[in-house]
Design a protein around this motif. Structure first.
Motif, PDB file in Angstrom:
ATOM      1  N   ASP A  78       3.579   0.156 -10.127  1.00  0.00           N
ATOM      2  CA  ASP A  78       2.885  -0.249 -11.342  1.00  0.00           C
ATOM      3  C   ASP A  78       2.497   1.007 -12.104  1.00  0.00           C
ATOM      4  O   ASP A  78       2.238   2.057 -11.499  1.00  0.00           O
ATOM      5  CB  ASP A  78       1.593  -1.011 -11.016  1.00  0.00           C
ATOM      6  CG  ASP A  78       1.846  -2.415 -10.499  1.00  0.00           C
ATOM      7  OD1 ASP A  78       2.782  -3.066 -10.992  1.00  0.00           O
ATOM      8  OD2 ASP A  78       1.094  -2.850  -9.613  1.00  0.00           O
ATOM      9  N   GLU A  91       2.699  -0.670  -5.625  1.00  0.00           N
ATOM     10  CA  GLU A  91       2.052  -1.973  -5.633  1.00  0.00           C
ATOM     11  C   GLU A  91       1.416  -2.213  -4.272  1.00  0.00           C
ATOM     12  O   GLU A  91       1.880  -1.703  -3.258  1.00  0.00           O
ATOM     13  CB  GLU A  91       3.063  -3.070  -5.954  1.00  0.00           C
ATOM     14  CG  GLU A  91       3.475  -3.047  -7.410  1.00  0.00           C
ATOM     15  CD  GLU A  91       4.304  -4.253  -7.784  1.00  0.00           C
ATOM     16  OE1 GLU A  91       4.844  -4.937  -6.888  1.00  0.00           O
ATOM     17  OE2 GLU A  91       4.420  -4.515  -8.989  1.00  0.00           O
ATOM     18  N   ASN A 148       5.877  -5.790 -12.777  1.00  0.00           N
ATOM     19  CA  ASN A 148       4.774  -6.205 -13.647  1.00  0.00           C
ATOM     20  C   ASN A 148       4.567  -5.373 -14.899  1.00  0.00           C
ATOM     21  O   ASN A 148       3.904  -5.819 -15.825  1.00  0.00           O
ATOM     22  CB  ASN A 148       3.463  -6.200 -12.851  1.00  0.00           C
ATOM     23  CG  ASN A 148       3.539  -7.102 -11.646  1.00  0.00           C
ATOM     24  OD1 ASN A 148       3.993  -8.223 -11.742  1.00  0.00           O
ATOM     25  ND2 ASN A 148       3.111  -6.604 -10.501  1.00  0.00           N
TER      26      ASN A 148
END
Length: 192
Positions: A59, A44, A32
């Motif tokens: 992330d 995540e 992402n």
């Protein structure tokens, strides 16, 4: 002498045992987020479409406070379709390499001025956009709010001992550990 204002995220420099950083990393994927050298990352959430090929997903740290971190970006697989890219673009097929040892000591620049009396306290992270030109993170240690608060991502370990690093001036480089880490006591410890 004034310190140079050059934020570039966090860099592993040692281990709590007293040893130096040995370069050990683990393979992750960032589905992402674009990631930059020195970015702090969080795992995540369990159950999300994260990672690839059995490797976990990460992330970019996004809140600056109370994120449960997994480590710091130290490198990535090169994209053969974009050899000049200076950062890791979000990808399910190209890995990012993270130093995820919870006992690692990192060097990072403070966005203001900390005092020697702040050693042992906890601190937040100032999050800025990474540079697609240099590939460097723009994350810094937040000078405001160094406290005993347990749910704070960094623990201040000491000043980086270098001739050009003045503790009395803004933008000094400090040694920190990740207080909130996914592979140790996630609640963190209270600053002393």
């Amino acid at each position: 002498m004034a310190n140079i204002d050059r934020p570039n995220g966090f860099r592993p420099v040692g281990h709590l045992s007293g040893g130096g950083f040995t370069g050990r990393v683990r393979k992750y994927y960032s589905v992402n987020d674009n990631l930059f050298l020195g970015d702090l990352v969080e795992k995540e959430a369990t159950g999300t479409a994260s990672g690839s090929g059995g490797y976990p997903g990460v992330d970019r740290m996004d809140s600056g406070t109370a994120d449960i971190l997994v480590g710091c970006v130290v490198g990535w697989e090169i994209n053969p379709d974009s050899l000049n890219a200076m950062h890791h673009a979000a990808s399910t097929s190209l890995a990012v390499y993270i130093n995820d040892d919870p006992m690692t000591i990192y060097e990072g620049q403070c966005d203001g001025t900390l005092a020697v009396t702040d050693i042992g306290l906890n601190a937040d992270v100032t999050i800025g956009s990474g540079s697609t030109t240099t590939g460097a993170s723009n994350m810094e240690i937040a000078a405001s709010g160094a406290a005993t608060t347990q749910a704070t991502p960094l623990k201040i370990m000491g000043l980086v001992e270098r001739e050009d690093n003045d503790v009395a001036s803004a933008n000094a480089n400090w040694l920190v550990m990740l207080n909130l880490h996914a592979y140790k006591n996630e609640a963190g410890t209270t600053g002393i």
